[in-house]
Design an enzyme around this catalytic site. Structure first.
Site, PDB file in Angstrom:
ATOM      1  N   ASP A 173       2.416   4.606  -3.613  1.00 57.33           N
ATOM      2  CA  ASP A 173       1.562   4.719  -2.750  1.00 57.33           C
ATOM      3  C   ASP A 173       1.033   6.106  -3.124  1.00 57.33           C
ATOM      4  O   ASP A 173      -0.679   6.491  -3.785  1.00 57.33           O
ATOM      5  CB  ASP A 173       1.593   5.299  -1.444  1.00 57.33           C
ATOM      6  N   ASP A 226       8.215  -4.509  -1.410  1.00 61.21           N
ATOM      7  CA  ASP A 226       8.249  -5.502  -2.916  1.00 61.21           C
ATOM      8  C   ASP A 226       6.671  -4.250  -2.567  1.00 61.21           C
ATOM      9  O   ASP A 226       5.630  -3.482  -4.299  1.00 61.21           O
ATOM     10  CB  ASP A 226       6.694  -6.526  -2.763  1.00 61.21           C
TER      11      ASP A 226
END
Length: 109
Positions: A32, A26
């Site tokens: 990121d 997930d």
């Protein structure tokens, strides 16, 4: 440092997921980088910190490239305001996600 920590944890999860055929992660190593870039744009991190992060990410992605699957089949990024996010949580109606008025105002109950 926090973004580098997150990056490292995500890399661990990717390596662990490769031990099985079917996985759903997930959180993605790809998202990121987006959050780290936003932190740079908002002056939450310095250019040097971003460069160190990006260098590490590039090294990790080189390693992933040699693994059986290097990228997700699908990546969804929802770009909404924080207020809209809170509104959506309210609509879902999950008790553990609800925020009372005192919390919204920064007061502890």
């Amino acid at each position: 440092m926090l973004q580098i920590y997150f990056l490292n944890e995500k890399f661990k999860l990717i390596k662990q997921a490769l031990k099985n055929n079917k996985n759903v992660l997930d959180r993605s190593i790809y998202e990121d980088e987006l959050f780290t870039r936003i932190n740079l744009m908002e002056s939450n991190i310095t250019q040097v910190e971003y460069d160190v992060y990006k260098d590490l990410l590039d090294n990790i992605l080189e390693e992933i490239e040699n693994m059986p699957k290097k990228a997700p089949d699908l990546l969804v990024y929802l770009d909404i305001t924080f207020d809209k996010f809170l509104e959506n949580l309210g609509k879902r109606g999950r008790a553990f996600e609800q925020i009372d008025e005192n919390t919204k105002k920064g007061k502890k109950t």
